[in-house]
Enzyme design. Structure first.
Site, PDB file in Angstrom:
ATOM      1  N   HIS A  30      -0.728 -10.482 -26.744  1.00  0.00           N
ATOM      2  CA  HIS A  30      -0.213 -11.697 -26.107  1.00  0.00           C
ATOM      3  C   HIS A  30       1.285 -11.606 -25.838  1.00  0.00           C
ATOM      4  O   HIS A  30       2.006 -10.788 -26.423  1.00  0.00           O
ATOM      5  CB  HIS A  30      -0.497 -12.922 -26.982  1.00  0.00           C
ATOM      6  N   GLU A  54      -5.887 -12.924 -34.810  1.00  0.00           N
ATOM      7  CA  GLU A  54      -4.955 -12.165 -35.639  1.00  0.00           C
ATOM      8  C   GLU A  54      -5.413 -12.183 -37.097  1.00  0.00           C
ATOM      9  O   GLU A  54      -6.260 -12.998 -37.498  1.00  0.00           O
ATOM     10  CB  GLU A  54      -3.545 -12.763 -35.509  1.00  0.00           C
TER      11      GLU A  54
END
Length: 214
Positions: free
Chosen positions: A9, A82
């Protein structure tokens, strides 16, 4: 041969502030949005057919920018999240006690079974990331999927494909909006299975980006 593109990201407000994100969330900065636009232009010519993203806000925002450029819809995949950083999520790194910093470092210094209280181990992270990657093999023939995920998650996945234990010391830098590619091959003269074609490419970015430990 199946080719799967991997994108971290864009830069977030907490990346800049050195605040631990994990499975908490922070919006993209203006730089992060620009990075997403630049990686989108980089992959537009690759014939991307599917954009599969972690369901966190920072990855969905990055994925949507790429999807708009490539003309694809996004698919959310929670397994691409994550690492769960447990009780340290949302904390600034410089605010950690010596014990808490040791918990954090146990995830990146090669400690087998390292884990932050109430968080995940690297082995658990790799297991779900690999399952998400492997599910790409079920896509129609000729598909070119792109996965949008996170720094520690992607570096653990790529390192493990290279044969490095999931808990090993971090030796792979994946900056915000870096581009990697892994291929699944069946070959009578080469090793079959997943191989790493590229990792951490940032030539499409016009300014330095942060790595996954920032």
């Amino acid at each position: 041969m199946l080719q799967v593109y991997l994108v971290r990201h864009g830069e977030t407000e907490w990346n800049v502030a050195r605040r631990i994100q994990g499975q908490s969330d922070s919006p993209l900065t203006a730089t992060g949005k620009l990075q997403a636009q630049q990686v989108a232009k980089r992959v537009k010519s690759e014939g991307i057919t599917h954009i599969i993203t972690s369901d966190m806000g920072r990855t969905r925002e990055t994925a949507q920018i790429i999807a708009d450029e490539c003309g694809c819809e996004i698919i959310t995949e929670p397994r691409l999240r994550e690492l769960n950083m447990g009780v340290l999520e949302q904390r600034k790194i410089e605010s950690l006690t010596l014990e808490e910093e040791q918990w954090r470092k146990s995830l990146i210094d090669g400690t087998q079974g390292g884990r932050i209280p109430e968080g995940e181990s690297m082995e658990e992270l790799y297991s779900r990331m690999f399952a998400a990657l492997n599910s790409c093999r079920e896509l129609p023939e000729g598909s070119r999927p792109l996965l949008v995920s996170h720094g520690i998650a992607l570096s653990t996945l790529v390192s493990r494909i290279l044969g490095v234990p999931a808990y090993s010391e971090r030796r792979l830098r994946l900056r915000n909006c870096s581009l990697s590619r892994v291929d699944y091959q069946n070959s009578p003269w080469l090793a079959s299975g997943w191989i790493v074609e590229t990792a951490g490419e940032v030539t499409h970015l016009t300014q330095p980006a942060l790595d996954e430990q920032q």
